[in-house]
Every structure is written in C-alpha cells, then in structure tokens.
Design an enzyme around this catalytic site. Structure first.
Site, mmCIF file in Angstrom:
data_model
loop_
_atom_site.group_PDB
_atom_site.id
_atom_site.type_symbol
_atom_site.label_atom_id
_atom_site.label_comp_id
_atom_site.label_asym_id
_atom_site.label_seq_id
_atom_site.Cartn_x
_atom_site.Cartn_y
_atom_site.Cartn_z
ATOM 1 N N MET A 148 -28.383 -49.045 13.707
ATOM 2 C CA MET A 148 -27.094 -49.574 14.147
ATOM 3 C C MET A 148 -26.911 -51.026 13.721
ATOM 4 O O MET A 148 -25.827 -51.418 13.251
ATOM 5 C CB MET A 148 -26.982 -49.461 15.669
ATOM 6 C CG MET A 148 -25.647 -49.969 16.207
ATOM 7 S SD MET A 148 -25.545 -49.866 18.006
ATOM 8 C CE MET A 148 -25.482 -48.098 18.246
ATOM 9 N N TYR A 158 -36.418 -45.093 12.284
ATOM 10 C CA TYR A 158 -36.182 -43.854 13.010
ATOM 11 C C TYR A 158 -36.527 -42.644 12.150
ATOM 12 O O TYR A 158 -36.223 -42.586 10.959
ATOM 13 C CB TYR A 158 -34.716 -43.757 13.433
ATOM 14 C CG TYR A 158 -34.337 -44.674 14.565
ATOM 15 C CD1 TYR A 158 -34.949 -44.562 15.814
ATOM 16 C CD2 TYR A 158 -33.363 -45.648 14.387
ATOM 17 C CE1 TYR A 158 -34.598 -45.404 16.850
ATOM 18 C CE2 TYR A 158 -33.003 -46.494 15.426
ATOM 19 C CZ TYR A 158 -33.623 -46.370 16.662
ATOM 20 O OH TYR A 158 -33.268 -47.202 17.688
ATOM 21 N N ARG A 172 -0.109 -32.770 -0.776
ATOM 22 C CA ARG A 172 -0.386 -33.489 0.463
ATOM 23 C C ARG A 172 0.956 -33.878 1.071
ATOM 24 O O ARG A 172 1.438 -33.219 1.971
ATOM 25 C CB ARG A 172 -1.274 -34.711 0.186
ATOM 26 C CG ARG A 172 -1.822 -35.377 1.419
ATOM 27 C CD ARG A 172 -2.759 -36.520 1.074
ATOM 28 N NE ARG A 172 -2.113 -37.549 0.260
ATOM 29 C CZ ARG A 172 -2.729 -38.664 -0.150
ATOM 30 N NH1 ARG A 172 -4.009 -38.864 0.149
ATOM 31 N NH2 ARG A 172 -2.079 -39.553 -0.865
ATOM 32 N N LYS A 174 -2.335 -51.393 2.269
ATOM 33 C CA LYS A 174 -2.457 -50.597 3.493
ATOM 34 C C LYS A 174 -3.888 -50.691 4.029
ATOM 35 O O LYS A 174 -4.786 -51.216 3.374
ATOM 36 C CB LYS A 174 -2.091 -49.144 3.204
ATOM 37 C CG LYS A 174 -3.018 -48.469 2.204
ATOM 38 C CD LYS A 174 -2.615 -47.028 1.954
ATOM 39 C CE LYS A 174 -3.571 -46.367 0.964
ATOM 40 N NZ LYS A 174 -3.291 -44.945 0.754
#
Length: 357
Positions: A303, A255, A130, A35
């Site tokens: 990024m 950053y 679940r 999956k």
C-alpha cells in the site's frame, strides 16, 4: 494530506507536446483534451499552461463549468454532452459545445424552450460502438440539427477511432472511409483525430484534432516509444528511500514471499505504493531509476512501500527514486504492469501532491 510520493509536472514539456501536435497536423486546430483532471496533471493548471490551444475538450459538464468559473474563454467541447434539460440549459448559458451522440438528446432538444440556443457537435459511430449515432444517418441527422430552432449554426461532425493505436490494423482506414463516404458534401467543421490518429493517420487531420495522451508525454501506440514520437515526459513520479537493508540469501521479500534472494541482496524501501497510484500488479523486475542508474522492483507492491534492488548502486535513506518520468518512460511501467499509461497517470496524478516546474 501530503504523502511522501509526489508528482513533478513539467509545464515546458506540456507546451512542447502541444507544439509537436501542431507540427504533425499543421493545418488543423488543436483541441487539447484535459478531461479526468488533465489525465491526473491538474485540469486548471494544464489549461493555464495550454492556454494557446485553440480549444479544450472535457468529459462532462462539471469539468467545463470549472474552466468557465476559472475564466477560461476558449471553445470547450463537452464530450458526454447533456443528459437532462437542466444540463442542456447550463451548456447553453456557459457557451459550451455539446456532443450529440444519442437519440435521448434529440428528444430533449425537441422539448427545449425557444430561448435555449446550443452549439453542438454531431458524433457519428463509424465502428467504435461506444457513443455515437449511426453513420448511415449522418446526412439526415445533420440536416435535422442544422434546421433545429435550438441549434446555432453550424453543427460540427465528429467520430472516434477504435484502433488507431495499432497502425497495422485496417479498422482505422475502414472508419475513415465510412466517415468520408457518409459526410461527403456536408458543409461542416469536422473532428476525427485523437493522439494516435494525429501521429499515424494524416487522413484524420481535418478541421480539429483532439490530442490527449500525447500532450502528457506518453506514446499512444501499443508498445510505443514516446521519444521516437517526439514527445517529452510531463509527469515525474518520485518518492524517497526510507530504509536500506541487506537481505540474506534464501530469504524472501514482501507479502506472499513471492521473491527469494538468490544471494545476499542489498535492498531499499521506497515510500510509494498503490495508495499513491502506483500499480499494485507491477511485478518483480519493473524498472525504477535512482542516482543515475536503472534498478528494479523486488517482490510485491504494498500500500505504501516498494522494495527495490540496490545491488551495485550507491544510495542512502532520503535519496529520491523515480518511478517514472524523465529517465524512465511511464509506458514501460504500464507495459510491465499489464495496463496503460492513461491509468497510471490518472491514478498517481489524482492521488499525489503536485509540484509544477
């Protein structure tokens, strides 16, 4: 669009890990879980590589249809089952096995045309809470499905373990005991074991086991060790160095200026970032591998770029940096970033170009 970061997929390692599953659970059939695009490894390529598996498990109908359209004739279990009459009919038409886990599905079954004939697996909730119908109703539900005019013989019985990745947690033993107690005497194929159960809980080795993350070379255990578990890394995520700088003592990197050089520091910029599926929250110190040596990240992940420490490492622009893979377990990166290998493999594998070897 091709970016600089890429994922190398080792098909021999994928086959080895399936063989490892069979070595550990020799009396069970292996249902390879492919999956989520085979956890980022490309579902159709993974299915081709694992074509000697006894069957496949996917999450949803669309994944199963892609396999059928690619002419895979294996037994395929759709873990989410059907949600509408249309999806029920498609599952029947394409000879898929639907997981029955909710009362709504039973209601749909009761309104199905006589021409619809389904293979099903009854999912029982033993403590995961679940998906699954109450384990206490196992006998009644099994008998109902066994006699249902739209159900082919014989429904499977299955459950899922919540804490098998923690071998010392008693919850797994409790789940196994509940499953055994309430399904005792029911003549049906069973499926329990996920990757952690396969490796640590022999009682889960019933008719079918469902290897997932172990196929892709990651340990299913919290703070596990894939090599100790006999698994081989399948995905190697790598990207090139695009720049090398020496940053003066006292200057900060990236950053937020979150890391300051304690001395003049030789650094490299790697063309990979969170846009490529690398975890943004990987902190300073997260390991990388370059030119036969382990190094570390410095400052924040951007990024498209990561800054790494090149102190005492010979390197030049264009050299490849391994973010995880053969030399550096994805489990270590996941632990450093406060996540799990499943997320890293899915994110990077579904965003990077693939090369198969």
């Amino acid at each position: 669009m091709k970016r600089s970061a890429h994922a190398i997929i080792d098909t021999a390692a994928l086959r080895h890990n399936l063989a490892r599953c069979r070595e550990v659970a020799p009396n069970s059939l292996a249902m390879a879980v492919i999956k989520a695009n085979a956890y980022g490894h490309n579902m159709l390529k993974a299915a081709e590589t694992l074509s000697h598996a006894n069957g496949f498990a996917v999450s949803c109908l669309q994944e199963a249809l892609e396999l059928r359209q690619a002419r895979f004739i294996h037994p395929i279990v759709v873990l989410q089952g059907f949600h509408t009459m249309q999806s029920m009919k498609a599952i029947a038409e394409h000879r898929l096995r639907a997981v029955i886990h909710d009362r709504h599905q039973l209601e749909l079954l009761d309104s199905a045309p006589a021409s619809v004939k389904l293979d099903v697996a009854l999912k029982l909730d033993t403590g995961m809470h679940r998906l699954g119908l109450p384990i206490e109703q196992a006998r009644t539900l099994f008998e109902r499905l066994s006699k249902h005019p739209n159900i082919k013989p014989t429904p499977w019985l299955m459950t899922h373990m919540a804490c098998a990745d923690e071998p010392d947690n008693p919850h797994t033993q409790q789940q196994l005991e509940r499953f055994a107690k309430y399904t005792d005497g029911l003549q049906a194929p069973r499926s329990i074991g996920n990757s952690a159960s396969i490796l640590a809980w022999p009682e889960s080795h019933v008719n079918w086991v469902r290897p997932g993350i172990m196929l892709y070379g990651s340990s299913p255990f919290a703070h596990g060790n894939a090599r100790r578990d006999g698994l081989e890394a399948v995905m190697t995520l790598s990207a090139p160095l695009v720049a090398i700088h020496t940053i003066p003592k006292g200057e900060s990197i990236g950053y937020g200026a979150s890391w300051t050089c304690p001395e003049d520091t030789r650094t490299g910029v790697v063309a990979c970032g969170y846009a490529d599926g690398y975890p943004r929250h990987a902190p300073t110190g997260t390991p990388v591998w370059i030119n036969g040596k382990e190094s570390r990240i410095l400052g924040r992940v951007s990024m498209d770029m990561i800054v790494i420490d090149l102190t005492a490492i010979e390197a030049r622009a264009g050299d490849q940096v391994e973010l995880w893979g053969k030399h550096l377990s994805v489990d270590r990166i996941a632990q450093a970033a406060g996540t799990i290998s499943y997320e890293l493999l899915c994110n990077a594998g579904n965003q990077c170009q693939h090369t198969y070897v």
